[in-house]
Design a protein around this motif. Structure first.
Motif, mmCIF file in Angstrom:
data_model
loop_
_atom_site.group_PDB
_atom_site.id
_atom_site.type_symbol
_atom_site.label_atom_id
_atom_site.label_comp_id
_atom_site.label_asym_id
_atom_site.label_seq_id
_atom_site.Cartn_x
_atom_site.Cartn_y
_atom_site.Cartn_z
ATOM 1 N N LEU A 7 -14.837 -44.781 113.839
ATOM 2 C CA LEU A 7 -14.632 -43.389 113.439
ATOM 3 C C LEU A 7 -14.031 -42.508 114.531
ATOM 4 O O LEU A 7 -14.553 -42.434 115.649
ATOM 5 C CB LEU A 7 -15.987 -42.802 113.010
ATOM 6 C CG LEU A 7 -16.030 -41.322 112.634
ATOM 7 C CD1 LEU A 7 -15.127 -41.024 111.454
ATOM 8 C CD2 LEU A 7 -17.466 -40.903 112.330
ATOM 9 N N GLY A 8 -12.939 -41.838 114.176
ATOM 10 C CA GLY A 8 -12.445 -40.695 114.930
ATOM 11 C C GLY A 8 -12.983 -39.467 114.224
ATOM 12 O O GLY A 8 -12.490 -39.095 113.146
ATOM 13 N N PRO A 9 -14.031 -38.820 114.739
ATOM 14 C CA PRO A 9 -14.744 -37.784 113.981
ATOM 15 C C PRO A 9 -13.947 -36.491 113.853
ATOM 16 O O PRO A 9 -13.022 -36.228 114.626
ATOM 17 C CB PRO A 9 -16.009 -37.558 114.814
ATOM 18 C CG PRO A 9 -15.623 -37.947 116.199
ATOM 19 C CD PRO A 9 -14.637 -39.064 116.061
ATOM 20 N N PRO A 10 -14.299 -35.655 112.854
ATOM 21 C CA PRO A 10 -13.675 -34.328 112.756
ATOM 22 C C PRO A 10 -13.882 -33.560 114.057
ATOM 23 O O PRO A 10 -14.914 -33.711 114.715
ATOM 24 C CB PRO A 10 -14.435 -33.672 111.597
ATOM 25 C CG PRO A 10 -15.002 -34.810 110.811
ATOM 26 C CD PRO A 10 -15.310 -35.876 111.812
ATOM 27 N N SER A 11 -12.894 -32.734 114.413
ATOM 28 C CA SER A 11 -12.965 -32.051 115.702
ATOM 29 C C SER A 11 -12.330 -30.676 115.585
ATOM 30 O O SER A 11 -12.182 -30.137 114.488
ATOM 31 C CB SER A 11 -12.264 -32.908 116.766
ATOM 32 O OG SER A 11 -12.484 -32.377 118.054
ATOM 33 N N PHE A 12 -11.931 -30.105 116.733
ATOM 34 C CA PHE A 12 -11.215 -28.841 116.721
ATOM 35 C C PHE A 12 -10.001 -28.948 115.793
ATOM 36 O O PHE A 12 -9.388 -30.011 115.699
ATOM 37 C CB PHE A 12 -10.687 -28.494 118.120
ATOM 38 C CG PHE A 12 -11.699 -28.544 119.219
ATOM 39 C CD1 PHE A 12 -12.547 -27.474 119.454
ATOM 40 C CD2 PHE A 12 -11.790 -29.649 120.038
ATOM 41 C CE1 PHE A 12 -13.469 -27.511 120.485
ATOM 42 C CE2 PHE A 12 -12.710 -29.704 121.067
ATOM 43 C CZ PHE A 12 -13.561 -28.628 121.296
ATOM 44 N N ASP A 13 -9.637 -27.890 115.129
ATOM 45 C CA ASP A 13 -8.473 -27.908 114.253
ATOM 46 C C ASP A 13 -7.223 -28.271 115.054
ATOM 47 O O ASP A 13 -6.855 -27.574 116.002
ATOM 48 C CB ASP A 13 -8.297 -26.532 113.608
ATOM 49 C CG ASP A 13 -7.122 -26.495 112.650
ATOM 50 O OD1 ASP A 13 -6.828 -27.532 112.028
ATOM 51 O OD2 ASP A 13 -6.497 -25.421 112.524
ATOM 52 N N LEU A 50 -11.819 -48.206 109.201
ATOM 53 C CA LEU A 50 -11.370 -47.260 110.226
ATOM 54 C C LEU A 50 -11.103 -45.918 109.553
ATOM 55 O O LEU A 50 -10.321 -45.835 108.597
ATOM 56 C CB LEU A 50 -10.097 -47.780 110.894
ATOM 57 C CG LEU A 50 -9.345 -46.828 111.829
ATOM 58 C CD1 LEU A 50 -10.224 -46.401 113.005
ATOM 59 C CD2 LEU A 50 -8.061 -47.490 112.337
ATOM 60 N N VAL A 51 -11.761 -44.874 110.057
ATOM 61 C CA VAL A 51 -11.537 -43.513 109.568
ATOM 62 C C VAL A 51 -11.083 -42.656 110.745
ATOM 63 O O VAL A 51 -11.782 -42.584 111.770
ATOM 64 C CB VAL A 51 -12.819 -42.910 108.941
ATOM 65 C CG1 VAL A 51 -12.634 -41.423 108.662
ATOM 66 C CG2 VAL A 51 -13.176 -43.647 107.661
ATOM 67 N N ASP A 52 -9.927 -42.040 110.614
ATOM 68 C CA ASP A 52 -9.389 -41.154 111.648
ATOM 69 C C ASP A 52 -9.281 -39.762 111.038
ATOM 70 O O ASP A 52 -8.276 -39.401 110.429
ATOM 71 C CB ASP A 52 -8.030 -41.675 112.110
ATOM 72 C CG ASP A 52 -7.532 -40.975 113.368
ATOM 73 O OD1 ASP A 52 -8.351 -40.366 114.084
ATOM 74 O OD2 ASP A 52 -6.314 -41.034 113.641
#
Length: 485
Positions: A7-13, A50-52
């Motif tokens: 996982l590449g997690p949600p982050s800053f816009d 894989l989730v980006d």
């Protein structure tokens, strides 16, 4: 196999946590690199996903829905995004207390003990070159038998296994391209200087150069270039052509220095020509004319080159290993051969002054590559630059990005403030691009390609919005600093 999510997690816009060694931050225009650090272990684990999230615009809620059914979740983190990523790990654990959650990335590769100690929610961290460490975690091997692992045992005690040796048999490493095709939307990945859609991937790791700021060789990949053989790379590209057809307009070899082994680079380029593929790669500014010509003749379109500074003393200070005159000659060869160059520069390297910044601005104007990137020097933990900054008292604070995700200057010098460094970035962009020598080639490029016309107009709007947001972030930071005083 444990049901495993990479996982590449949600982050800053707009934040690109997978960005390169110069910085991981929100960029001037929409830019996202492929999640290479997650994709390689994902390719090793059958049945994994894989989730980006950032490039795909997936929210916290979107990703939590996906993560709820997994037994093992491995997140990629970075120094600027660590706090954000820990919060997301907490959310994953809140909905499924039995899931094991761990981190990979340069930050935890060198600060595993500290990260686990300060963040009890994390079950483990994979150190250094972690691909097979992830594979063995997914295979449910006992954690105390997995090399390169730092973990919390059933009593809550932090334990570290012995270091894992670097991977040398790269031909045995599976291609990441089928993982891309299965789990990613290639249209979501943009880099301003690459044709769209593009694909970037590694054919090896490690870099013999000793640049003091460079993140990956000092924390994960090491200084020995270990790579796949040209024929294996050729077969992977054949597979890519069958997977993606003509949708991919450019392939980017993202190896730290793809051209360090010139004969290997030439051999791979012949496969690119055979397959009719346009490509680009990283290169040092000392490649000779004959090699450049052969690569160009075999489909090379663009080189990504780290010039860093226009001051030789600064280059020597960071152990760049390239002379200014050699870089000038290299750039002339590229122009003579019609090879486009995206030049990268860094403001705030030791020991920057207003005079050395001026040297860099003028050097960039003189070289006049097709496009440039101007970064702020980022002293990441595990790098020689970080150790220098601590020893010399150069740290202004420990914040690499603002609350918006925009990069800020962590460093300051006796004759140069953090504010001076941040302001110099905008000034360098303006002084480089607002010249006929920079504008005319870009306008010609736009007029010759309707897609490029639409794209450059969009990027222009994003660029000016970015500058406005940067100034706003600076104003907030400076007001806070004055209030503290």
């Amino acid at each position: 196999m444990k049901k495993t999510l990479f996982l590449g997690p949600p982050s800053f816009d707009g934040f690109d946590g997978g960005a390169g060694s110069r910085y991981q931050a929100k960029r001037e225009i929409t830019s996202f690199w492929y999640p290479t650090w997650l994709a390689q272990p994902a390719a090793l684990v059958p049945g994994s996903k894989l989730v980006d999230a950032p490039p795909h615009g997936q929210s916290v809620e979107d990703v939590l829905k996906i993560a709820k059914d997994y037994e093992l979740v491995i997140l990629h983190t970075s120094t600027p995004s660590l706090a954000n990523d820990v919060k997301f790990a907490e959310a994953i654990k809140a909905q499924n207390p039995d899931v094991k959650v761990g981190f990979i990335g340069a930050h935890v590769a060198v600060l595993a003990e500290q990260t686990l100690r300060e963040n009890p929610i994390i079950d483990f961290a994979c150190r250094h070159e972690f691909d097979y460490t992830c594979k063995e975690l997914a295979e449910d091997k006992p954690w105390d038998e997995i090399k390169g692992l730092s973990y919390r045992n059933k009593f809550g005690e932090i334990r570290h296994t012995e270091d894992r040796e670097l991977i040398h048999d790269w031909d045995a490493m599976p291609s990441v391209l089928p993982t891309y095709a299965r789990d990613l939307d290639i249209n979501k990945y943009f880099i301003g200087y690459l044709l769209h859609p593009y694909i970037s991937f590694y054919t090896g790791r490690g870099c013999p150069a000793k640049c003091s700021f460079c993140l990956w060789p000092q924390t994960i990949g090491g200084h020995q270039y270990r790579s796949k053989s040209p024929d294996v790379v050729g077969r992977e590209l054949e597979e890519a052509k069958s997977l993606f057809g003509d949708r991919v307009r450019e392939y980017m070899f993202d190896d730290d220095t793809f051209t360090i082994d010139k004969q290997r680079a030439i051999a791979i380029s012949k496969h690119m020509k055979r397959l009719g593929l346009t490509w680009s790669c990283n290169a040092r500014a000392n490649l000779d004319y004959d090699t450049l010509k052969e690569l160009r003749d075999n489909g090379l379109r663009l080189l990504l080159v780290g010039f860093e500074s226009g001051n030789q003393q600064i280059l020597d200070n960071i152990q760049k290993g390239v002379k200014i005159e050699v870089a000038r000659k290299f750039m002339k060869h590229c122009k003579d051969l019609g090879i486009k160059v995206h030049g990268t520069f860094i403001i705030g390297l030791p020991v920057e002054t207003k005079e050395t910044i001026e040297d860099t601005v003028k050097f960039a104007q003189e070289l006049s590559p097709h496009t440039i990137q101007v970064s702020i020097a980022a002293p990441y933990p595990g790098t020689a630059l970080y150790a220098q900054a601590k020893a010399n008292g150069w740290f202004a604070d420990d914040t690499l990005v603002a609350n918006s995700g925009i990069q800020t200057s962590t460093l300051r010098y006796p004759d140069l403030s953090s504010e001076d460094i941040e302001n110099a970035v905008e000034q360098m962009y303006r002084r480089f691009y607002f010249r006929p020598q920079a504008i005319v080639p870009i306008v010609k490029e736009m007029l010759g390609d309707p897609q490029m016309l639409r794209r450059r107009l969009r990027e222009g709007g994003e660029f000016f919005s970015y500058l406005k947001e940067r100034r706003s972030s600076q104003d907030v930071a400076h007001r806070k600093a004055k209030a503290l005083v």
